[in-house]
Design an enzyme around this catalytic site. Sequence first.
Site, mmCIF file in Angstrom:
data_model
loop_
_atom_site.group_PDB
_atom_site.id
_atom_site.type_symbol
_atom_site.label_atom_id
_atom_site.label_comp_id
_atom_site.label_asym_id
_atom_site.label_seq_id
_atom_site.Cartn_x
_atom_site.Cartn_y
_atom_site.Cartn_z
ATOM 1 C CE LYS A 173 -1.938 2.590 3.236
ATOM 2 N NZ LYS A 173 -2.019 3.908 2.584
ATOM 3 N N GLY A 226 7.313 5.208 7.751
ATOM 4 C CA GLY A 226 6.336 6.257 8.041
ATOM 5 C C GLY A 226 6.634 6.885 9.386
ATOM 6 C CB THR A 230 2.012 5.284 11.737
ATOM 7 O OG1 THR A 230 1.666 6.650 11.587
ATOM 8 C CG2 THR A 230 1.037 4.432 10.984
ATOM 9 C CD GLU A 248 14.252 1.549 8.030
ATOM 10 O OE1 GLU A 248 14.781 2.557 8.531
ATOM 11 O OE2 GLU A 248 14.767 0.421 8.067
ATOM 12 C CB CYS A 282 13.084 10.211 7.120
ATOM 13 S SG CYS A 282 13.887 9.167 5.896
ATOM 14 C CD GLU A 383 9.706 13.155 11.438
ATOM 15 O OE1 GLU A 383 8.649 12.582 11.721
ATOM 16 O OE2 GLU A 383 10.556 12.688 10.659
HETATM 17 P P1 NDP Z 1 2.404 7.893 8.230
HETATM 18 O O1 NDP Z 1 2.931 7.128 9.370
HETATM 19 O O2 NDP Z 1 1.220 8.765 8.471
HETATM 20 O O3 NDP Z 1 2.000 6.940 7.040
HETATM 21 C C1 NDP Z 1 2.874 6.036 6.413
HETATM 22 C C2 NDP Z 1 2.075 4.970 5.701
HETATM 23 O O4 NDP Z 1 1.379 4.196 6.669
HETATM 24 C C3 NDP Z 1 1.002 5.526 4.758
HETATM 25 O O5 NDP Z 1 0.862 4.663 3.666
HETATM 26 C C4 NDP Z 1 -0.228 5.511 5.645
HETATM 27 O O6 NDP Z 1 -1.412 5.550 4.920
HETATM 28 C C5 NDP Z 1 -0.011 4.197 6.379
HETATM 29 N N1 NDP Z 1 -0.738 4.039 7.627
HETATM 30 C C6 NDP Z 1 -1.258 4.997 8.445
HETATM 31 N N2 NDP Z 1 -1.893 4.420 9.502
HETATM 32 C C7 NDP Z 1 -1.772 3.080 9.354
HETATM 33 C C8 NDP Z 1 -2.209 1.943 10.107
HETATM 34 N N3 NDP Z 1 -2.933 2.071 11.229
HETATM 35 N N4 NDP Z 1 -1.892 0.702 9.661
HETATM 36 C C9 NDP Z 1 -1.170 0.549 8.539
HETATM 37 N N5 NDP Z 1 -0.752 1.583 7.762
HETATM 38 C C10 NDP Z 1 -1.029 2.828 8.161
HETATM 39 O O7 NDP Z 1 3.623 8.720 7.643
HETATM 40 P P2 NDP Z 1 3.599 9.801 6.506
HETATM 41 O O8 NDP Z 1 3.018 9.223 5.264
HETATM 42 O O9 NDP Z 1 3.003 11.044 7.077
HETATM 43 O O10 NDP Z 1 5.165 10.008 6.236
HETATM 44 C C11 NDP Z 1 5.953 10.873 6.980
HETATM 45 C C12 NDP Z 1 6.723 10.118 8.049
HETATM 46 O O11 NDP Z 1 7.496 9.091 7.463
HETATM 47 C C13 NDP Z 1 7.709 11.014 8.773
HETATM 48 O O12 NDP Z 1 7.615 10.771 10.151
HETATM 49 C C14 NDP Z 1 9.052 10.553 8.247
HETATM 50 O O13 NDP Z 1 10.122 10.764 9.125
HETATM 51 C C15 NDP Z 1 8.812 9.103 8.017
HETATM 52 N N6 NDP Z 1 9.794 8.577 7.079
HETATM 53 C C16 NDP Z 1 10.787 7.753 7.534
HETATM 54 C C17 NDP Z 1 11.774 7.282 6.681
HETATM 55 C C18 NDP Z 1 12.837 6.340 7.162
HETATM 56 O O14 NDP Z 1 13.464 5.714 6.310
HETATM 57 N N7 NDP Z 1 13.083 6.208 8.433
HETATM 58 C C19 NDP Z 1 11.803 7.685 5.276
HETATM 59 C C20 NDP Z 1 10.714 8.539 4.898
HETATM 60 C C21 NDP Z 1 9.748 8.977 5.773
HETATM 61 P P3 NDP Z 1 -2.134 6.974 4.671
HETATM 62 O O15 NDP Z 1 -1.212 7.784 3.853
HETATM 63 O O16 NDP Z 1 -3.371 6.651 3.961
HETATM 64 O O17 NDP Z 1 -2.368 7.565 6.033
#
Ligand code: NDP
Length: 480
Positions: A173, A226, A230, A248, A282, A383
């Site tokens: 997803k 993400g 989450t 991650e 990130c 963050e």
């Molecule tokens: P989120 O945690 O909001 O979402 C990440 C993904 O998880 C999306 O596809 C989201 O769907 C999905 N998601 C949300 N809730 C659930 C759930 N309950 N169960 C399963 N999947 C779920 O992050 P963002 O998209 O806002 O991304 C930004 C974040 O990602 C920042 O904190 C950033 O630091 C981190 N990040 C980390 C990286 C790393 O390598 N460490 C690299 C890049 C980003 P939906 O979009 O529909 O909510």
Amino acid sequence: MKIKNYINGELVTPFSDSYIDNFNPSVGEIYGQIPNSNNKDVEEAYQSAKKAFPAWSTTTLANRSKILSNIARLIEQKLDVLAEAEAKDNGKPLSLAKAIDIPRASSNFQFFADAITQFSSEAHESVGLGVMNFTLRQPIGVVGCISPWNLPLYLFTWKIAPAIAAGNCVVAKPSEVTPMTAYLLSEICIEAGLPKGVLNIVHGLGGTTGQAIVAHPNIKAISFTGGTKTGAHIASVAAPMFKKLSLELGGKNPNIIFADCNYDDMLATTVRSSFANQGQICLCGSRIFVEKSIYKKFKKDFILKVSELKVGNPFDANTNIGALVSKEHLQKVTSYIDIAEQEGAKILFGGKKVEVKGSENGYYLQPTIIEVNDNQCKLNQEEIFGPIVTIMPFSSEEEALQLANDVVYGLSATLWTNNLQRTMQFSKLLQTGIVWVNTWLLRDLRTPFGGTKASGVGREGGFEALRFFTEPKNICIKYE
Ligand code: NDP
């Protein structure tokens, strides 16, 4: 434009026939719709992955490698279309999508197409006992991959490529905020000859579609990138089911600058590490600590360089900083400018929304530099994930190290110095998964990638990713 799920090798509509609006952040307008998938769609995707697994997991490595290479080549061929889709969906400058996001998505597939042919397992002879152990590295089965919106195709493929290279079948997803290039990837997979069901892409919301993947009893591993909150939720659902987890998560990365660094190189790179992709990487260095003796000079030069950055429409060739990804995210990021004022921090540059001519409803913000005097303030502890950095002076190595580590996150750190002893000491003592010295975001795909503390669990990259997506099984044979 209505996009579709990719299940069992076909592009299909969601069971509910319900859709979510997709926004173009650079103009603040709806430009498409994406499936609002539910449990039924995820179950369908799981069933198709399960059906594909026996054949795919026994496909020769050469054949798997060939198909992954086909996907890599097609991504490369469709660079312009994919980059335009990414810029429109995410708000990032088209030039960035063309130079980084899409080429990297292609290299992710090519890298794992090659890596799987070199992956090996171990043998241990129990000498003198007539016993030989060897370890199989078997694919797990059906695995889940969930990715965020900031580097949409880049991070999506970073998970999918090793998962399928290792012989798994995938239910994936992308972020609901930026689904477009994942949809185009489904078309590419069909064209590349990926067998039906090996990869299934289900679009929808995190709380429903994502949750259904994580909670599915037979999806045995979850690779998630993400936010930390989450990630914690996902761990609470997946851990009691004993799923393998790679998380991650967020970062609040220090950028530590010593007076003995190569100043010009440091300055140019620090502008990039602060504001590339609107600060929505990130790995961006959002807390800048500068040795006192050069603090004043740095402050002046940094403000000047940042003031030269052009905020504009992603499709304008002169744009350095595009739009933030969504209205909600813009609101979250700007709330930290209010917090800065409440906390008594000093806004040295930026802090205001930008009205871009012809794109007045887009989500634009000036690159913002804030001077803080306390590392414990919210600006330095939470963050923000946008074009906002803080700067603060330090007086000694001990203080710099203490400031860098005094945060819940532990993803990456950047160090600027030409002192070898200091480099080694900081490299060992920084509490992060990645340390860059005199550079930033220089990636060799063979190296382990990931964070410590609240930045996650596990590592991606190279053989680490192939190890994550396989289950080791030891075979012990007594032959004497
Ligand atoms: P989120 O945690 O909001 O979402 C990440 C993904 O998880 C999306 O596809 C989201 O769907 C999905 N998601 C949300 N809730 C659930 C759930 N309950 N169960 C399963 N999947 C779920 O992050 P963002 O998209 O806002 O991304 C930004 C974040 O990602 C920042 O904190 C950033 O630091 C981190 N990040 C980390 C990286 C790393 O390598 N460490 C690299 C890049 C980003 P939906 O979009 O529909 O909510």
